[in-house]
Design a protein around this motif. Structure first.
Motif, PDB file in Angstrom:
ATOM      1  N   MET A   1       0.838  -1.199   0.000  1.00 30.23           N
ATOM      2  CA  MET A   1       0.000   0.000   0.000  1.00 30.23           C
ATOM      3  C   MET A   1       0.873   1.250   0.000  1.00 30.23           C
ATOM      4  SD  MET A   1      -3.385  -0.888   0.309  1.00 30.23           S
ATOM      5  CE  MET A   1      -4.357   0.176   1.383  1.00 30.23           C
ATOM      6  N   ASN A   2       1.891   1.249   0.840  1.00 26.75           N
ATOM      7  CA  ASN A   2       2.785   2.405   0.925  1.00 26.75           C
ATOM      8  C   ASN A   2       3.591   2.595  -0.346  1.00 26.75           C
ATOM      9  OD1 ASN A   2       1.937   2.964   3.533  1.00 26.75           O
ATOM     10  ND2 ASN A   2       3.554   1.761   4.487  1.00 26.75           N
ATOM     11  N   LEU A   3       4.004   1.497  -0.961  1.00 25.83           N
ATOM     12  CA  LEU A   3       4.825   1.603  -2.162  1.00 25.83           C
ATOM     13  C   LEU A   3       4.023   2.045  -3.377  1.00 25.83           C
ATOM     14  CD1 LEU A   3       7.230  -1.462  -1.742  1.00 25.83           C
ATOM     15  CD2 LEU A   3       7.659   0.960  -1.254  1.00 25.83           C
ATOM     16  N   ILE A   4       2.721   1.807  -3.373  1.00 20.19           N
ATOM     17  CA  ILE A   4       1.878   2.370  -4.435  1.00 20.19           C
ATOM     18  C   ILE A   4       1.918   3.892  -4.353  1.00 20.19           C
ATOM     19  CG2 ILE A   4      -0.481   2.613  -5.305  1.00 20.19           C
ATOM     20  CD1 ILE A   4      -0.979  -0.254  -4.323  1.00 20.19           C
TER      21      ILE A   4
ATOM     22  N   LYS B   1       8.817   0.778 -11.059  1.00 13.83           N
ATOM     23  CA  LYS B   1       9.207   1.294  -9.746  1.00 13.83           C
ATOM     24  C   LYS B   1       8.558   0.478  -8.636  1.00 13.83           C
ATOM     25  CE  LYS B   1      11.203   4.635  -9.099  1.00 13.83           C
ATOM     26  NZ  LYS B   1      12.650   4.889  -8.864  1.00 13.83           N
ATOM     27  N   PHE B   2       7.262   0.231  -8.775  1.00 10.08           N
ATOM     28  CA  PHE B   2       6.559  -0.509  -7.731  1.00 10.08           C
ATOM     29  C   PHE B   2       7.119  -1.922  -7.585  1.00 10.08           C
ATOM     30  CE2 PHE B   2       3.234  -3.547  -6.543  1.00 10.08           C
ATOM     31  CZ  PHE B   2       2.920  -3.077  -5.282  1.00 10.08           C
ATOM     32  N   LYS B   3       7.292  -2.621  -8.697  1.00 13.36           N
ATOM     33  CA  LYS B   3       7.782  -3.995  -8.631  1.00 13.36           C
ATOM     34  C   LYS B   3       9.205  -4.053  -8.092  1.00 13.36           C
ATOM     35  CE  LYS B   3       6.654  -7.069 -11.722  1.00 13.36           C
ATOM     36  NZ  LYS B   3       6.439  -7.804 -12.999  1.00 13.36           N
ATOM     37  N   ARG B   4      10.020  -3.069  -8.468  1.00 17.39           N
ATOM     38  CA  ARG B   4      11.410  -3.062  -7.980  1.00 17.39           C
ATOM     39  C   ARG B   4      11.453  -2.825  -6.471  1.00 17.39           C
ATOM     40  NH1 ARG B   4      15.484   0.414  -6.866  1.00 17.39           N
ATOM     41  NH2 ARG B   4      14.264   2.252  -7.422  1.00 17.39           N
TER      42      ARG B   4
END
Length: 287
Positions: free
Chosen positions: A28-31, A69-72
């Motif tokens: 959630m935070n990384l989104i 970015k999200f996946k990394r």
């Protein structure tokens, strides 16, 4: 040129993206982080056990950068805290343009919203925690703490990143960025215009129409079952992991998951990490 896109990751069949609430909170935070860093606008999202969905607005470059970015960032978290590497490299992503003019954008948002309902996790999308089902047409102000109230170290620990998010972003009492802070709530509400229209598309969603008609009782989540597997192994076989079980005992564990949680074979495969064909064979060989 900016547009709208429905993004769906490939469904894992023998593993899950999120083992527990900490994994969900991190995602959630990384989104929020990925959206801020790439300027891709999040209209909708949902985090399911073995796949994700987003509806984003932006250029194709922004959308690809957001996903990368999200996946990394999430892959780094999995490696650092779970010891899992390269899991997401094998996870394909489908990026599909959708349009306001032909209502495919509205249908895409409804499709994403209704995923947990279709999975029989909840009866209504606003009840599902790991998405933004309770954001739209909701006048209730989310309570929480402004992120700039946290120390620098606390922010970095929370976000698994050194990015400086806007001070207006709110951290919930459960320690993740409230979707209200980064989801384009007003844009989505303007797209549907009224709560009645929003509810119409939710009810008409092919993803969940059958579930709504049956009014089902919610089933057990993957994470709930996953947390019970170690206890079952210890109680039944005096071991801590499935890897220590012989075939007969593994089959018995699978039967117990069916009996105790009403799990189907696909769910059993996901939570145990045993490929679906092997789950089927074990249950057939040890009836």
């Amino acid at each position: 040129m900016r547009g709208y896109y429905l993004i769906s990751t490939e469904h894992f069949t023998d593993r899950i993206w999120f083992r527990d609430d900490d994994d969900f909170k991190t995602a959630m935070n990384l989104i929020a982080v990925a959206s801020f860093l790439t300027s891709a606008v999040v209209l909708d999202f949902v985090l399911m056990s073995n796949h994700l969905h987003f509806v984003l607005s932006g250029t194709e470059e922004q959308i690809c950068r957001f996903l990368s970015k999200f996946k990394r960032l999430y892959s780094m978290y999995l490696f650092n805290y779970r010891g899992t590497s390269k899991m997401l490299k094998r996870n394909n992503v489908d990026i599909r343009p959708v349009y306001l003019e032909d209502e495919s954008l509205k249908r895409a948002i409804a499709y994403v919203q209704m995923n947990p309902v279709a999975a029989n996790i909840c009866v209504y999308p606003h009840q599902y925690r790991w998405g933004c089902g309770d954001v739209f047409f909701n006048q209730h102000t989310k309570e929480g703490t402004p992120i700039d109230s946290f120390s620098k170290n606390s922010r970095e620990k929370l976000l698994h990143s050194r990015v400086e998010l806007p001070s207006s972003f709110i951290v919930t009492s459960d320690n993740y960025i409230s979707p209200d802070s980064f989801v384009a709530k007003k844009l989505v509400e303007n797209i549907f215009k009224t709560p009645k229209s929003f509810q119409f598309f939710l009810r008409q969603s092919s993803k969940a129409r059958n579930r709504l008609e049956k009014d089902p009782m919610p089933s057990f989540r993957d994470q709930t079952i996953n947390m019970c597997i170690t206890d079952l192994c210890l109680t039944m076989f005096k071991t801590e992991t499935i890897a220590e079980l012989n075939k007969a005992n593994t089959a018995e564990l699978l039967k117990q998951l069916q009996y105790r949680f009403s799990s189907d074979l696909a769910q059993i495969s996901r939570v145990t990490g045993i490929p679906y064909p092997e789950v089927t064979k074990l249950l057939e060989d040890f009836r």
